[in-house]
Design a protein around this motif. Sequence first.
Motif, PDB file in Angstrom:
ATOM      1  N   MET A   1       0.835  -1.202   0.000  1.00 58.79           N
ATOM      2  CA  MET A   1       0.000   0.000   0.000  1.00 58.79           C
ATOM      3  C   MET A   1       0.867   1.248   0.000  1.00 58.79           C
ATOM      4  O   MET A   1       1.997   1.236   0.460  1.00 58.79           O
ATOM      5  CB  MET A   1      -0.897   0.000   1.240  1.00 58.79           C
ATOM      6  CG  MET A   1      -1.977  -1.046   1.229  1.00 58.79           C
ATOM      7  SD  MET A   1      -2.991  -0.907   2.695  1.00 58.79           S
ATOM      8  CE  MET A   1      -3.936  -2.400   2.529  1.00 58.79           C
ATOM      9  N   SER A   2       0.298   2.321  -0.503  1.00 60.98           N
ATOM     10  CA  SER A   2       1.039   3.570  -0.595  1.00 60.98           C
ATOM     11  C   SER A   2       1.154   4.235   0.763  1.00 60.98           C
ATOM     12  O   SER A   2       0.490   3.869   1.726  1.00 60.98           O
ATOM     13  CB  SER A   2       0.356   4.514  -1.578  1.00 60.98           C
ATOM     14  OG  SER A   2      -0.949   4.808  -1.150  1.00 60.98           O
ATOM     15  N   CYS A   3       1.986   5.251   0.858  1.00 60.05           N
ATOM     16  CA  CYS A   3       2.217   5.957   2.108  1.00 60.05           C
ATOM     17  C   CYS A   3       0.984   6.774   2.498  1.00 60.05           C
ATOM     18  O   CYS A   3       0.221   7.221   1.646  1.00 60.05           O
ATOM     19  CB  CYS A   3       3.431   6.867   1.971  1.00 60.05           C
ATOM     20  SG  CYS A   3       4.961   5.959   1.655  1.00 60.05           S
ATOM     21  N   GLN A  38      -2.982  13.594   6.197  1.00 59.72           N
ATOM     22  CA  GLN A  38      -3.915  13.452   5.071  1.00 59.72           C
ATOM     23  C   GLN A  38      -5.314  13.033   5.513  1.00 59.72           C
ATOM     24  O   GLN A  38      -6.271  13.194   4.757  1.00 59.72           O
ATOM     25  CB  GLN A  38      -3.360  12.432   4.084  1.00 59.72           C
ATOM     26  CG  GLN A  38      -2.042  12.864   3.440  1.00 59.72           C
ATOM     27  CD  GLN A  38      -1.238  11.683   2.963  1.00 59.72           C
ATOM     28  OE1 GLN A  38      -0.743  10.882   3.755  1.00 59.72           O
ATOM     29  NE2 GLN A  38      -1.097  11.565   1.659  1.00 59.72           N
ATOM     30  N   LEU A  39      -5.432  12.485   6.719  1.00 56.32           N
ATOM     31  CA  LEU A  39      -6.721  12.099   7.289  1.00 56.32           C
ATOM     32  C   LEU A  39      -6.723  12.520   8.752  1.00 56.32           C
ATOM     33  O   LEU A  39      -5.862  12.093   9.521  1.00 56.32           O
ATOM     34  CB  LEU A  39      -6.945  10.592   7.183  1.00 56.32           C
ATOM     35  CG  LEU A  39      -8.178  10.049   7.912  1.00 56.32           C
ATOM     36  CD1 LEU A  39      -9.463  10.496   7.223  1.00 56.32           C
ATOM     37  CD2 LEU A  39      -8.129   8.520   8.008  1.00 56.32           C
ATOM     38  N   LEU A  40      -7.690  13.360   9.132  1.00 57.97           N
ATOM     39  CA  LEU A  40      -7.772  13.880  10.501  1.00 57.97           C
ATOM     40  C   LEU A  40      -9.134  13.542  11.071  1.00 57.97           C
ATOM     41  O   LEU A  40     -10.167  13.929  10.500  1.00 57.97           O
ATOM     42  CB  LEU A  40      -7.545  15.387  10.500  1.00 57.97           C
ATOM     43  CG  LEU A  40      -7.663  16.105  11.843  1.00 57.97           C
ATOM     44  CD1 LEU A  40      -6.645  15.570  12.852  1.00 57.97           C
ATOM     45  CD2 LEU A  40      -7.496  17.613  11.658  1.00 57.97           C
ATOM     46  N   VAL A  41      -9.160  12.844  12.218  1.00 54.87           N
ATOM     47  CA  VAL A  41     -10.397  12.382  12.839  1.00 54.87           C
ATOM     48  C   VAL A  41     -10.593  13.085  14.178  1.00 54.87           C
ATOM     49  O   VAL A  41      -9.718  13.018  15.057  1.00 54.87           O
ATOM     50  CB  VAL A  41     -10.372  10.852  13.047  1.00 54.87           C
ATOM     51  CG1 VAL A  41     -11.682  10.374  13.663  1.00 54.87           C
ATOM     52  CG2 VAL A  41     -10.091  10.133  11.737  1.00 54.87           C
ATOM     53  N   PHE A  42     -11.743  13.749  14.333  1.00 54.70           N
ATOM     54  CA  PHE A  42     -12.103  14.412  15.588  1.00 54.70           C
ATOM     55  C   PHE A  42     -13.007  13.512  16.426  1.00 54.70           C
ATOM     56  O   PHE A  42     -13.600  12.556  15.920  1.00 54.70           O
ATOM     57  CB  PHE A  42     -12.825  15.730  15.292  1.00 54.70           C
ATOM     58  CG  PHE A  42     -11.910  16.848  14.858  1.00 54.70           C
ATOM     59  CD1 PHE A  42     -11.398  17.749  15.785  1.00 54.70           C
ATOM     60  CD2 PHE A  42     -11.574  17.006  13.522  1.00 54.70           C
ATOM     61  CE1 PHE A  42     -10.555  18.780  15.385  1.00 54.70           C
ATOM     62  CE2 PHE A  42     -10.739  18.033  13.104  1.00 54.70           C
ATOM     63  CZ  PHE A  42     -10.228  18.927  14.051  1.00 54.70           C
ATOM     64  N   HIS A 134      -5.656   6.832  -0.721  1.00 60.63           N
ATOM     65  CA  HIS A 134      -4.335   6.323  -1.086  1.00 60.63           C
ATOM     66  C   HIS A 134      -4.271   4.792  -0.976  1.00 60.63           C
ATOM     67  O   HIS A 134      -3.347   4.229  -0.388  1.00 60.63           O
ATOM     68  CB  HIS A 134      -3.253   6.972  -0.220  1.00 60.63           C
ATOM     69  CG  HIS A 134      -3.149   8.452  -0.430  1.00 60.63           C
ATOM     70  ND1 HIS A 134      -2.492   9.019  -1.490  1.00 60.63           N
ATOM     71  CD2 HIS A 134      -3.653   9.485   0.287  1.00 60.63           C
ATOM     72  CE1 HIS A 134      -2.578  10.339  -1.422  1.00 60.63           C
ATOM     73  NE2 HIS A 134      -3.284  10.645  -0.357  1.00 60.63           N
ATOM     74  N   HIS A 135      -5.294   4.151  -1.532  1.00 56.33           N
ATOM     75  CA  HIS A 135      -5.383   2.685  -1.597  1.00 56.33           C
ATOM     76  C   HIS A 135      -5.594   2.039  -0.227  1.00 56.33           C
ATOM     77  O   HIS A 135      -5.406   0.821  -0.088  1.00 56.33           O
ATOM     78  CB  HIS A 135      -4.149   2.088  -2.285  1.00 56.33           C
ATOM     79  CG  HIS A 135      -3.892   2.666  -3.630  1.00 56.33           C
ATOM     80  ND1 HIS A 135      -4.722   2.462  -4.716  1.00 56.33           N
ATOM     81  CD2 HIS A 135      -2.902   3.487  -4.076  1.00 56.33           C
ATOM     82  CE1 HIS A 135      -4.250   3.107  -5.762  1.00 56.33           C
ATOM     83  NE2 HIS A 135      -3.150   3.743  -5.411  1.00 56.33           N
TER      84      HIS A 135
END
Length: 248
Positions: A1-3, A38-42, A134-135
């Motif tokens: 998988m990609s970074c 790249q992904l932020l979860v509150f 990103h996969h």
Amino acid sequence: MSCLTLAAAQYPAAAANIACNLERHLEFVAQAAAQQVQLLVFPELSLSGYELANAAELALTLDDPRLLPLSAAAQSRQMTIIVGTPLRSGPALHIAALIFPPNGALTTYTKQHLHGAEQQYFAPGDGGSLLELHHHNIALAICADTSELDHASAAARAGAHIYAAGVLVSEAGYAKDSAALADYARRYGMLTLMANHAAPTGGWIPAGRSAIWDNTGALLVAAPDDASSLIIADKTSDGWHGRRCRLS
């Protein structure tokens, strides 16, 4: 998988003050962008606080213009931002996660398993589709969803590589809830993430200690306390690595 770089926001919600919380969310987003997130979860109900009795008046709809700055931030930062709110959908009121992707196409996840007094104010939701970034396939959960083994197993069967939960967890529930997320990571080979509150909300005192477990169930990174923080995981060619960014 990609970074991939993802983060849990350990966030201090202002009680029943959406305007203030929107500004705070944007501050967290700016800090996360500086960390190449790249992904932020509150956490659960991060935009309103866990204010159940006021949920109906605080509830947002998907076309609420107050949400536009979050959508703009997701697009300008090229970041997927997931925030918690009471959501009005027709006559129903749900505990929801709003998903702001870089392409501007707002989607939702609605909490399926309500806990305690939530049942007086909200209707159970239908969940939501996997996100693809990103996969990596990402399944969402909101707090009590994570206490149901079937919820995590369904995510795994659907092909999730990451199980990301926004929660409100107190000290009394932390050991059980964190152990469940570690078990799901180990059992299903999914990285699991828990974004908890950083300040009292709705009469609850959160434990903080937001955390991420890698896909073997090993603790990757955790906040050591209830301070405002970003808990970050980076996927590189040699696996997952954790780090923490403390916010003022």
